[in-house]
Design a protein around this motif. Sequence first.
Motif, PDB file in Angstrom:
ATOM      1  N   ASP A   1       0.725  -0.999   0.025  1.00 41.58           N
ATOM      2  CA  ASP A   1       0.041   0.189  -0.090  1.00 41.58           C
ATOM      3  C   ASP A   1       0.723   1.237   0.099  1.00 41.58           C
ATOM      4  O   ASP A   1       0.302   2.164   0.315  1.00 41.58           O
ATOM      5  CB  ASP A   1      -1.179  -0.022   1.286  1.00 41.58           C
ATOM      6  N   CYS A   2       2.095   1.210  -0.359  1.00 38.64           N
ATOM      7  CA  CYS A   2       3.137   2.343  -0.445  1.00 38.64           C
ATOM      8  C   CYS A   2       3.097   3.023   0.815  1.00 38.64           C
ATOM      9  O   CYS A   2       3.292   4.172   0.731  1.00 38.64           O
ATOM     10  CB  CYS A   2       2.788   3.241  -1.540  1.00 38.64           C
ATOM     11  N   TYR A   3       3.089   2.420   2.041  1.00 40.69           N
ATOM     12  CA  TYR A   3       3.011   3.231   3.306  1.00 40.69           C
ATOM     13  C   TYR A   3       4.302   2.467   3.941  1.00 40.69           C
ATOM     14  O   TYR A   3       4.217   1.299   4.530  1.00 40.69           O
ATOM     15  CB  TYR A   3       1.839   2.880   4.287  1.00 40.69           C
TER      16      TYR A   3
ATOM     17  N   TRP B   1       5.137  -4.702   5.052  1.00 37.27           N
ATOM     18  CA  TRP B   1       5.170  -4.083   6.336  1.00 37.27           C
ATOM     19  C   TRP B   1       3.575  -3.587   6.657  1.00 37.27           C
ATOM     20  O   TRP B   1       3.338  -3.691   7.833  1.00 37.27           O
ATOM     21  CB  TRP B   1       6.018  -2.872   6.512  1.00 37.27           C
ATOM     22  N   ASP B   2       2.836  -3.649   5.598  1.00 39.32           N
ATOM     23  CA  ASP B   2       1.410  -3.136   5.678  1.00 39.32           C
ATOM     24  C   ASP B   2       0.705  -4.422   6.501  1.00 39.32           C
ATOM     25  O   ASP B   2      -0.330  -4.294   7.201  1.00 39.32           O
ATOM     26  CB  ASP B   2       0.579  -2.851   4.473  1.00 39.32           C
ATOM     27  N   ILE B   3       0.979  -5.754   6.275  1.00 37.28           N
ATOM     28  CA  ILE B   3       0.312  -6.887   6.841  1.00 37.28           C
ATOM     29  C   ILE B   3       0.760  -6.930   8.417  1.00 37.28           C
ATOM     30  O   ILE B   3       0.001  -6.978   9.345  1.00 37.28           O
ATOM     31  CB  ILE B   3       1.022  -8.085   6.176  1.00 37.28           C
TER      32      ILE B   3
ATOM     33  N   PRO C   1      13.471   9.882  -1.143  1.00 33.31           N
ATOM     34  CA  PRO C   1      12.415   9.217  -0.545  1.00 33.31           C
ATOM     35  C   PRO C   1      11.844   7.797  -0.898  1.00 33.31           C
ATOM     36  O   PRO C   1      11.348   7.102  -0.406  1.00 33.31           O
ATOM     37  CB  PRO C   1      11.452  10.485  -0.354  1.00 33.31           C
ATOM     38  N   SER C   2      11.940   7.789  -2.407  1.00 34.48           N
ATOM     39  CA  SER C   2      11.315   6.585  -2.892  1.00 34.48           C
ATOM     40  C   SER C   2      12.281   5.433  -2.915  1.00 34.48           C
ATOM     41  O   SER C   2      11.692   4.334  -3.645  1.00 34.48           O
ATOM     42  CB  SER C   2      10.811   6.972  -4.442  1.00 34.48           C
ATOM     43  N   ARG C   3      13.594   5.704  -2.572  1.00 32.36           N
ATOM     44  CA  ARG C   3      14.421   4.234  -2.510  1.00 32.36           C
ATOM     45  C   ARG C   3      13.838   3.392  -1.629  1.00 32.36           C
ATOM     46  O   ARG C   3      13.339   3.499  -0.630  1.00 32.36           O
ATOM     47  CB  ARG C   3      15.830   5.038  -1.911  1.00 32.36           C
ATOM     48  N   GLY C   4      13.901   2.114  -2.575  1.00 32.39           N
ATOM     49  CA  GLY C   4      13.516   0.976  -1.856  1.00 32.39           C
ATOM     50  C   GLY C   4      11.873   0.685  -2.060  1.00 32.39           C
ATOM     51  O   GLY C   4      11.212  -0.177  -1.454  1.00 32.39           O
ATOM     52  N   LEU C   5      11.167   1.609  -2.706  1.00 30.07           N
ATOM     53  CA  LEU C   5       9.731   1.521  -3.108  1.00 30.07           C
ATOM     54  C   LEU C   5       9.429   0.024  -3.744  1.00 30.07           C
ATOM     55  O   LEU C   5      10.045   0.100  -5.035  1.00 30.07           O
ATOM     56  CB  LEU C   5       9.297   2.677  -3.714  1.00 30.07           C
TER      57      LEU C   5
END
Length: 308
Positions: free
Chosen positions: A153-155, A188-190, A269-273
């Motif tokens: 969920d991109c969080y 991590w959302d889970i 900030p998008s590193r690792g997305l």
Amino acid sequence: MNKLWIDTDTASDDAVALMIALSLAPERVAGISTVAGNVPVHLSSRNAAYTARLCEFETLIHEGAASPLCRTLETAQHIHGEDGMGDIWLDLGSADLSGIPAAVALVEAARQHKGELEVVTLGPLTNIALALKLDPDFAGNIAKMTIMGGTSDCYGNVTPVSEFNIWADPEAADVVFRSAIPKVMVGWDISRKYAGISNTEAEELLAIGTSKAKVSVNSQKVLREFCSSTSGVDGFDLPDPITMAAALNPSVITEVKPYAVSVVCGEGPSRGLTILKDRHCNDEPKTTQVALTADRTIFWQMLQEALK
């Protein structure tokens, strides 16, 4: 039942995940390897060995990569403590090492248990990327890989959109996700939604009264402070344990969707997305089943049983 190989950057929540595997299915565990991530790799090895002894499981630790593929190591010791185990003065001892690098040991185990080895990764994917480079047959020898990493969920928990294990070595993660290994991604959302442990539930775990139960809760001391100040989780959450529970019991994950997954490398900030691609126009093979929902009750029952 397939054999399990556990690759871990052992800190406080990894230790609980190891307790789940070594308590509920010790006969399935073919090996444990370590990688730098939450802590430097020598501390990861020490913490894994300590946890194995706590579970009365004898094994040599296969120590792996001390740094990401092409980056300087940035640990998460501010989240898990300088020792990785909450800085609660545990007598962590030392690790008995096999002397075989993790990637080499992984390749050998995959050949030995061809088509019957499941790998569970609890840290950065550096060792797996190295194994893929060492042996062109490695991907085909692995039955399944369950990955704690990314988010659906991109969080994120290290940047607004990125999860730590993928952020720590995005180049390695991209290699692994693009590989042909059949994968399950437990993001991590889970953990955030289904593996949070409230203060009341932490007391329930402590009441089990075993050394495993006490360590599993007390070692989250620094993590609890991070959750309170930064991540917003009530109490603390256990991403690696719910991933391990899902690897042992697939019914923990109640909904998945296949994706072709790639990873944003570089900086910012998008590193690792984790980029999840399911468009019909995308001809990349969808080799990753991404977990979308989980059964909290089954996970909680498995956790309690493991800590007895």
